[in-house]
Design a protein around this motif. Structure first.
Motif, PDB file in Angstrom:
ATOM      1  N   THR A   8       1.071  -1.151   0.273  1.00 46.39           N
ATOM      2  CA  THR A   8      -0.175   0.259   0.067  1.00 46.39           C
ATOM      3  C   THR A   8       1.372   1.211   0.331  1.00 46.39           C
ATOM      4  O   THR A   8       0.736   2.360  -0.829  1.00 46.39           O
ATOM      5  CB  THR A   8      -1.223  -0.255   0.851  1.00 46.39           C
ATOM      6  OG1 THR A   8      -1.504  -1.197   1.621  1.00 46.39           O
ATOM      7  CG2 THR A   8      -1.726   0.926   0.778  1.00 46.39           C
ATOM      8  N   GLN A  65      -1.909   8.867   6.497  1.00 50.83           N
ATOM      9  CA  GLN A  65      -2.959   8.731   5.584  1.00 50.83           C
ATOM     10  C   GLN A  65      -4.063  10.095   5.215  1.00 50.83           C
ATOM     11  O   GLN A  65      -4.982  10.365   4.119  1.00 50.83           O
ATOM     12  CB  GLN A  65      -4.584   7.311   6.203  1.00 50.83           C
ATOM     13  CG  GLN A  65      -3.670   6.058   5.985  1.00 50.83           C
ATOM     14  CD  GLN A  65      -2.735   5.718   4.183  1.00 50.83           C
ATOM     15  OE1 GLN A  65      -3.187   5.565   3.195  1.00 50.83           O
ATOM     16  NE2 GLN A  65      -1.366   5.044   4.458  1.00 50.83           N
ATOM     17  N   PHE A  85      -7.072   4.813  -0.640  1.00 49.17           N
ATOM     18  CA  PHE A  85      -5.343   4.294  -0.063  1.00 49.17           C
ATOM     19  C   PHE A  85      -6.264   4.223   1.624  1.00 49.17           C
ATOM     20  O   PHE A  85      -5.207   3.318   2.182  1.00 49.17           O
ATOM     21  CB  PHE A  85      -4.324   5.844  -0.091  1.00 49.17           C
ATOM     22  CG  PHE A  85      -4.001   4.943  -1.896  1.00 49.17           C
ATOM     23  CD1 PHE A  85      -2.761   3.717  -1.497  1.00 49.17           C
ATOM     24  CD2 PHE A  85      -3.557   5.601  -2.734  1.00 49.17           C
ATOM     25  CE1 PHE A  85      -2.218   3.047  -2.553  1.00 49.17           C
ATOM     26  CE2 PHE A  85      -4.001   5.232  -3.864  1.00 49.17           C
ATOM     27  CZ  PHE A  85      -3.027   4.250  -4.107  1.00 49.17           C
ATOM     28  N   LEU A  88      -7.352   1.331   2.127  1.00 52.75           N
ATOM     29  CA  LEU A  88      -6.855   0.194   1.418  1.00 52.75           C
ATOM     30  C   LEU A  88      -5.070  -0.167   3.245  1.00 52.75           C
ATOM     31  O   LEU A  88      -5.505  -1.151   3.487  1.00 52.75           O
ATOM     32  CB  LEU A  88      -5.519   0.476   0.458  1.00 52.75           C
ATOM     33  CG  LEU A  88      -6.555   0.237  -1.064  1.00 52.75           C
ATOM     34  CD1 LEU A  88      -5.688   0.655  -2.231  1.00 52.75           C
ATOM     35  CD2 LEU A  88      -6.918  -0.808  -1.836  1.00 52.75           C
ATOM     36  N   TRP A  89      -4.795   0.923   3.572  1.00 50.66           N
ATOM     37  CA  TRP A  89      -4.232   1.065   4.564  1.00 50.66           C
ATOM     38  C   TRP A  89      -5.351   0.347   5.353  1.00 50.66           C
ATOM     39  O   TRP A  89      -4.433  -0.461   6.139  1.00 50.66           O
ATOM     40  CB  TRP A  89      -3.571   2.005   5.374  1.00 50.66           C
ATOM     41  CG  TRP A  89      -3.002   2.267   6.518  1.00 50.66           C
ATOM     42  CD1 TRP A  89      -3.541   2.175   7.284  1.00 50.66           C
ATOM     43  CD2 TRP A  89      -1.505   2.082   6.138  1.00 50.66           C
ATOM     44  NE1 TRP A  89      -2.246   2.587   8.359  1.00 50.66           N
ATOM     45  CE2 TRP A  89      -1.221   2.022   7.206  1.00 50.66           C
ATOM     46  CE3 TRP A  89      -0.908   1.726   5.201  1.00 50.66           C
ATOM     47  CZ2 TRP A  89       0.401   2.200   7.966  1.00 50.66           C
ATOM     48  CZ3 TRP A  89       0.548   1.350   5.939  1.00 50.66           C
ATOM     49  CH2 TRP A  89       0.743   1.496   6.764  1.00 50.66           C
ATOM     50  N   SER A  92      -4.894  -3.994   4.840  1.00 46.27           N
ATOM     51  CA  SER A  92      -4.014  -4.053   5.576  1.00 46.27           C
ATOM     52  C   SER A  92      -4.232  -4.605   6.211  1.00 46.27           C
ATOM     53  O   SER A  92      -2.914  -5.493   6.936  1.00 46.27           O
ATOM     54  CB  SER A  92      -3.014  -3.603   4.018  1.00 46.27           C
ATOM     55  OG  SER A  92      -2.861  -2.760   2.892  1.00 46.27           O
TER      56      SER A  92
END
Length: 115
Positions: A8, A65, A85, A88-89, A92
């Motif tokens: 990421t 972020q 993102f 996504l973070w 993850s």
């Protein structure tokens, strides 16, 4: 978790660089300012890849972020990309921890010494 989070962060490295190029065209900010901020954010994303296993690494990732989302005030598309993102973070970190727990559980249950 480290692999997912690092992936990421590498993606963010490129997005930050491209956002810097867009910011040069969309704003009246000095190019030096744009590239100083973008460069620091890009460097932070790379440094964070190595810090993920250390205390505070994930929290600094969250700070990145937030900064990525806030960059939408300069490049409006970054509101959307920053949110993507950030999601996504979260994924993850969340699923990476589950994978790490499953690996640890599997290692504890497997007989020692077997290949």
């Amino acid at each position: 978790m480290r692999t997912l989070c690092a992936s990421t962060l590498i993606g963010e490295f490129f997005v930050i660089g491209f956002a810097g190029l867009v910011a040069m065209q969309l704003t009246d900010l000095p190019k030096a300012t744009i590239w100083t901020v973008s460069g620091i954010a890009m460097l932070l994303s790379l440094v964070l890849c190595g810090m993920l296993g250390r205390p505070g690494g994930v929290q600094l990732g969250w700070a990145l972020q937030i900064a990525l989302i806030a960059s939408g005030f300069v490049v409006p598309t970054m509101f959307f990309l920053g949110a993507v993102f950030a999601a996504l973070w979260w994924a993850s970190v969340h699923f990476g921890r589950k994978v790490d727990e499953a690996k640890a559980r599997w290692a504890a249950e497997s007989p020692t010494g077997s290949a």
